[in-house]
Design a protein around this motif. Structure first.
Motif, PDB file in Angstrom:
ATOM      1  N   ASP A  49      84.703  77.546  56.579  1.00 17.87           N
ATOM      2  CA  ASP A  49      84.023  76.283  56.859  1.00 17.87           C
ATOM      3  C   ASP A  49      82.517  76.423  56.609  1.00 17.87           C
ATOM      4  OD1 ASP A  49      83.013  73.890  57.825  1.00 17.87           O
ATOM      5  OD2 ASP A  49      84.109  73.971  59.714  1.00 17.87           O
ATOM      6  N   LEU A  50      82.040  75.741  55.588  1.00 16.93           N
ATOM      7  CA  LEU A  50      80.620  75.788  55.231  1.00 16.93           C
ATOM      8  C   LEU A  50      79.741  75.391  56.411  1.00 16.93           C
ATOM      9  CD1 LEU A  50      78.390  76.124  53.091  1.00 16.93           C
ATOM     10  CD2 LEU A  50      78.846  73.779  52.367  1.00 16.93           C
ATOM     11  N   LYS A  51      80.207  74.432  57.216  1.00 17.62           N
ATOM     12  CA  LYS A  51      79.403  73.956  58.348  1.00 17.62           C
ATOM     13  C   LYS A  51      79.132  75.059  59.369  1.00 17.62           C
ATOM     14  CE  LYS A  51      81.106  69.294  57.826  1.00 17.62           C
ATOM     15  NZ  LYS A  51      82.472  68.796  57.810  1.00 17.62           N
ATOM     16  N   GLU A  52      80.009  76.084  59.395  1.00 17.52           N
ATOM     17  CA  GLU A  52      79.811  77.204  60.321  1.00 17.52           C
ATOM     18  C   GLU A  52      78.929  78.299  59.715  1.00 17.52           C
ATOM     19  OE1 GLU A  52      83.658  78.551  61.574  1.00 17.52           O
ATOM     20  OE2 GLU A  52      84.140  76.628  62.510  1.00 17.52           O
ATOM     21  N   LYS A  53      78.531  78.118  58.458  1.00 17.51           N
ATOM     22  CA  LYS A  53      77.692  79.090  57.757  1.00 17.51           C
ATOM     23  C   LYS A  53      78.214  80.522  57.961  1.00 17.51           C
ATOM     24  CE  LYS A  53      73.684  76.091  57.986  1.00 17.51           C
ATOM     25  NZ  LYS A  53      72.347  75.844  58.473  1.00 17.51           N
ATOM     26  N   PRO A  54      79.445  80.759  57.499  1.00 19.56           N
ATOM     27  CA  PRO A  54      80.060  82.075  57.751  1.00 19.56           C
ATOM     28  C   PRO A  54      79.293  83.208  57.072  1.00 19.56           C
ATOM     29  CG  PRO A  54      81.322  80.854  56.116  1.00 19.56           C
ATOM     30  CD  PRO A  54      80.275  79.923  56.642  1.00 19.56           C
ATOM     31  N   HIS A  55      79.172  84.317  57.811  1.00 21.16           N
ATOM     32  CA  HIS A  55      78.509  85.487  57.231  1.00 21.16           C
ATOM     33  C   HIS A  55      79.506  86.236  56.362  1.00 21.16           C
ATOM     34  CE1 HIS A  55      75.780  88.785  56.683  1.00 21.16           C
ATOM     35  NE2 HIS A  55      76.791  89.601  56.930  1.00 21.16           N
ATOM     36  N   TRP A  74      71.939  73.699  52.899  1.00 28.89           N
ATOM     37  CA  TRP A  74      72.605  75.001  52.793  1.00 28.89           C
ATOM     38  C   TRP A  74      71.759  76.054  52.085  1.00 28.89           C
ATOM     39  CZ3 TRP A  74      76.027  73.869  56.104  1.00 28.89           C
ATOM     40  CH2 TRP A  74      76.683  72.639  56.101  1.00 28.89           C
ATOM     41  N   GLU A  75      70.588  75.683  51.582  1.00 24.96           N
ATOM     42  CA  GLU A  75      69.791  76.616  50.778  1.00 24.96           C
ATOM     43  C   GLU A  75      69.477  77.917  51.516  1.00 24.96           C
ATOM     44  OE1 GLU A  75      66.352  74.650  49.144  1.00 24.96           O
ATOM     45  OE2 GLU A  75      67.588  73.278  47.946  1.00 24.96           O
ATOM     46  N   ASP A  76      68.965  77.818  52.725  1.00 20.63           N
ATOM     47  CA  ASP A  76      68.599  79.034  53.474  1.00 20.63           C
ATOM     48  C   ASP A  76      69.833  79.881  53.759  1.00 20.63           C
ATOM     49  OD1 ASP A  76      65.918  78.377  53.414  1.00 20.63           O
ATOM     50  OD2 ASP A  76      65.952  77.399  55.378  1.00 20.63           O
ATOM     51  N   TYR A  77      70.949  79.221  54.078  1.00 21.01           N
ATOM     52  CA  TYR A  77      72.207  79.950  54.300  1.00 21.01           C
ATOM     53  C   TYR A  77      72.628  80.694  53.037  1.00 21.01           C
ATOM     54  CZ  TYR A  77      77.222  80.722  54.372  1.00 21.01           C
ATOM     55  OH  TYR A  77      78.458  81.294  54.242  1.00 21.01           O
ATOM     56  N   ILE A  78      72.593  80.020  51.910  1.00 22.89           N
ATOM     57  CA  ILE A  78      72.997  80.632  50.637  1.00 22.89           C
ATOM     58  C   ILE A  78      72.122  81.845  50.337  1.00 22.89           C
ATOM     59  CG2 ILE A  78      73.108  80.259  48.132  1.00 22.89           C
ATOM     60  CD1 ILE A  78      73.891  77.278  48.882  1.00 22.89           C
ATOM     61  N   ILE A  79      70.825  81.697  50.507  1.00 21.58           N
ATOM     62  CA  ILE A  79      69.903  82.818  50.265  1.00 21.58           C
ATOM     63  C   ILE A  79      70.187  83.957  51.239  1.00 21.58           C
ATOM     64  CG2 ILE A  79      67.471  83.507  50.442  1.00 21.58           C
ATOM     65  CD1 ILE A  79      66.851  80.763  49.049  1.00 21.58           C
TER      66      ILE A  79
END
Length: 122
Positions: A49-55, A74-79
């Motif tokens: 789930d993208l909303k949970e920003k899985p590691h 989502w940019e900061d998560y993706i980085i």
């Protein structure tokens, strides 16, 4: 060489390019990590789930199937996933985010994952 690939915008819908990319990556023996807002699984891998920003550890490549209008949050998560590269597939190109990723030492490519796989450039 196996390149662990996160598919951003993953979907169980076989009519979508993100699904075709998952299929092609698996057929070329790349580990896939599908991440998206759609529930389900693709080729034996549960969509995170993208909303949970899985590691996720040790991502080589992120292949982007999210339009630029939906990438901002989502940019900061993706980085933070610290991939070696991000492939911006047609329709997902985002020069502003590409520069931000590049400034963080991430290679960015505007290309089609399916074409890259088909031509041996992946």
């Amino acid at each position: 060489m196996n390149k662990k690939t996160a598919i951003l915008g993953a979907t169980p819908n076989p009519a979508r390019y993100a699904y075709l990319a998952a299929e092609r990556l698996k057929s070329k023996n790349h580990e896939i990590v599908p991440i998206g807002i759609k529930k389900g699984e693709v080729f034996g891998a549960e969509i995170l789930d993208l909303k949970e920003k899985p590691h996720v550890d040790e991502i080589d490549t992120i292949t982007m199937y999210i339009g630029p209008q939906n990438q901002g949050e989502w940019e900061d998560y993706i980085i933070s996933l610290n991939p070696k590269r991000i492939i911006f597939n047609p329709g997902s190109e985002n020069p502003t985010f590409a520069k931000k990723a590049s400034d963080n030492g991430i290679e960015t490519i505007n290309a089609c994952t399916l074409v890259m796989l088909g031509s041996g450039l992946y």
